[in-house]
Design an enzyme around this catalytic site. Sequence first.
Site, PDB file in Angstrom:
ATOM      1  N   ASP A 220      37.211 -13.743  -6.980  1.00 35.92           N
ATOM      2  CA  ASP A 220      37.231 -12.729  -6.521  1.00 35.92           C
ATOM      3  C   ASP A 220      37.298 -12.023  -4.951  1.00 35.92           C
ATOM      4  O   ASP A 220      38.586 -11.766  -4.101  1.00 35.92           O
ATOM      5  CB  ASP A 220      36.511 -11.563  -6.915  1.00 35.92           C
TER       6      ASP A 220
ATOM      7  N   THR B 138      32.200 -18.534 -27.740  1.00 28.26           N
ATOM      8  CA  THR B 138      31.118 -19.689 -27.877  1.00 28.26           C
ATOM      9  C   THR B 138      29.935 -19.448 -26.795  1.00 28.26           C
ATOM     10  O   THR B 138      28.910 -20.002 -26.097  1.00 28.26           O
ATOM     11  CB  THR B 138      31.536 -21.179 -28.390  1.00 28.26           C
TER      12      THR B 138
END
Length: 209
Positions: free
Chosen positions: A203, A108
């Site tokens: 990150d 979704t």
Amino acid sequence: MGKVHILDHPLIQHKLTHIRQKDTGTKEFRELVDEIATLMAFEATRDLPLDEVEIETPISKTKAKVISGKKLGIVPILRAGMGMLDGILKLIPAAKVGHIGLYRDPKTLKPVEYYVKLPTDVAERDFIIVDPMLATGGSAIEAINSLKKRGAKNIKFMCLIAAPEGVEAVTKAHPDVNIYIAALDERLNEKGYIVPGLGDAGDRLFGTK
Ligand code: URA
């Protein structure tokens, strides 16, 4: 309608330029995010109510201001929001901390809550939800839903960089929420990254790339 505050203070903008640069390493990136979060918290708490107390200086008695006993909660959205937490707690050490974890459903593409841990007295606290990047707005909207569902009434959202698409989505879904942004960028790219942005905040904070 919630207000969108763009915190264009020179110190914030200068530090933001450093974290945008691709060669800025993890240590420096993390330290700068922490510092920017402290500076932003200063602005985001500008409307905290004050009480008046009687004090005595070495010279005379006087009336002076103190922060009223308003209870605050800081809620980082996992995981990148954690990078902003300590910087905020430096200014508001008595705030309680909640956590909300969301992942994106691959089918979704909608955010799904996988972890929520909040202070027990949600309904009595004012909250600041933090996440460095406001991209599509999906996570922010879901995190605000999550707090409201549990009784929170006064919520602010604080991020470093926002895309216009994200700001529009959040203000539409939650017109009562004030948004604090260090920079409003151009747009989202086809991969959902903010342009020019700073890349993947998680990150870069945690050195996972
Ligand atoms: N999340 C990030 O970390 N970076 C973006 O550019 C968009 C979402």
